[in-house]
Design a protein around this motif. Structure first.
Motif, PDB file in Angstrom:
ATOM      1  N   UNK A  86       1.917  33.312 -33.360  1.00  0.00           N
ATOM      2  CA  UNK A  86       1.312  34.051 -32.254  1.00  0.00           C
ATOM      3  C   UNK A  86      -0.187  34.098 -32.488  1.00  0.00           C
ATOM      4  N   UNK A  87      -0.938  33.603 -31.520  1.00  0.00           N
ATOM      5  CA  UNK A  87      -2.398  33.584 -31.599  1.00  0.00           C
ATOM      6  C   UNK A  87      -2.947  34.988 -31.328  1.00  0.00           C
ATOM      7  N   UNK A  88      -4.208  35.223 -31.704  1.00  0.00           N
ATOM      8  CA  UNK A  88      -4.818  36.526 -31.391  1.00  0.00           C
ATOM      9  C   UNK A  88      -4.761  36.854 -29.892  1.00  0.00           C
ATOM     10  N   UNK A  89      -4.749  35.827 -29.044  1.00  0.00           N
ATOM     11  CA  UNK A  89      -4.665  36.029 -27.592  1.00  0.00           C
ATOM     12  C   UNK A  89      -3.256  36.399 -27.138  1.00  0.00           C
ATOM     13  N   UNK A  90      -2.321  36.454 -28.052  1.00  0.00           N
ATOM     14  CA  UNK A  90      -0.887  36.712 -27.825  1.00  0.00           C
ATOM     15  C   UNK A  90      -0.139  35.465 -27.384  1.00  0.00           C
ATOM     16  N   UNK A  91      -0.830  34.353 -27.163  1.00  0.00           N
ATOM     17  CA  UNK A  91      -0.149  33.105 -26.815  1.00  0.00           C
ATOM     18  C   UNK A  91       0.679  32.668 -28.016  1.00  0.00           C
ATOM     19  N   UNK A  92       1.864  32.153 -27.739  1.00  0.00           N
ATOM     20  CA  UNK A  92       2.730  31.632 -28.793  1.00  0.00           C
ATOM     21  C   UNK A  92       2.603  30.116 -28.806  1.00  0.00           C
TER      22      UNK A  92
END
Length: 168
Positions: A86-92
């Protein structure tokens, strides 16, 4: 309720022999295109990847995005799962690695259109990735966006230490 965006990618690698006779991996990375990334090197490179919708299989999206972003077919080979983060942007982001070799100068990246400069009303086209390069793990640790560095670490453990493919 909104769902987090999902991306899938393919990390191309080649096995190299280290000075001590061991094994390690070099990885093919792409420098992100467009005006935001111009002139930046540190944390401005990425695994060729892209978003996909819930109805699309992540592996199919990874193959599609590799071909779109490099303009080259996915090399034949076994896909090694490197898992999801999970990226800091919440994108997986889900990534696979595949062993292969290609000449980065043969890449013909896909493009995207955006308003530039912002607020100008002018739409301009930019390459999704403006160049590609083979990187050592140390180079990748500096060049890759922070949230993707773990994929190189996981691949490196598999290649260098003979660990089984990553499993969550």
């Amino acid at each position: 309720m909104s769902t987090a965006k999902r991306s899938a990618g393919l990390l191309l690698f080649r096995v190299v022999t280290t000075e001590d006779g061991g094994r390690d991996a070099e990885v093919l990375l792409g420098h992100m295109g467009g005006p935001f990334w111009a002139g930046r090197e540190t944390a401005a490179w990425s695994v060729p990847k892209g978003e996909y919708t819930p109805g699309e299989a992540a592996a199919a999206a990874a193959a599609r995005e590799f071909a779109e972003e490099t303009g080259l077919p996915v090399p034949d080979g076994t896909w090694v799962p490197l898992g999801e983060v999970r990226q800091p942007s919440r994108k997986r982001v889900t990534v696979w690695a595949v062993e292969g070799d290609l000449d980065p100068s043969r890449a013909v990246p896909g493009t995207f259109t955006t308003e530039w400069p912002p607020g100008s009303g002018v739409q301009r086209e930019f390459p999704e990735m403006d160049r590609f390069a083979w990187c050592t793990p140390e180079e990748a640790a500096e060049r890759l966006v922070v949230g993707q560095r773990v994929f190189v670490d996981r691949l490196r453990r598999i290649v260098r230490d003979g660990h089984a493919p990553y499993e969550p």
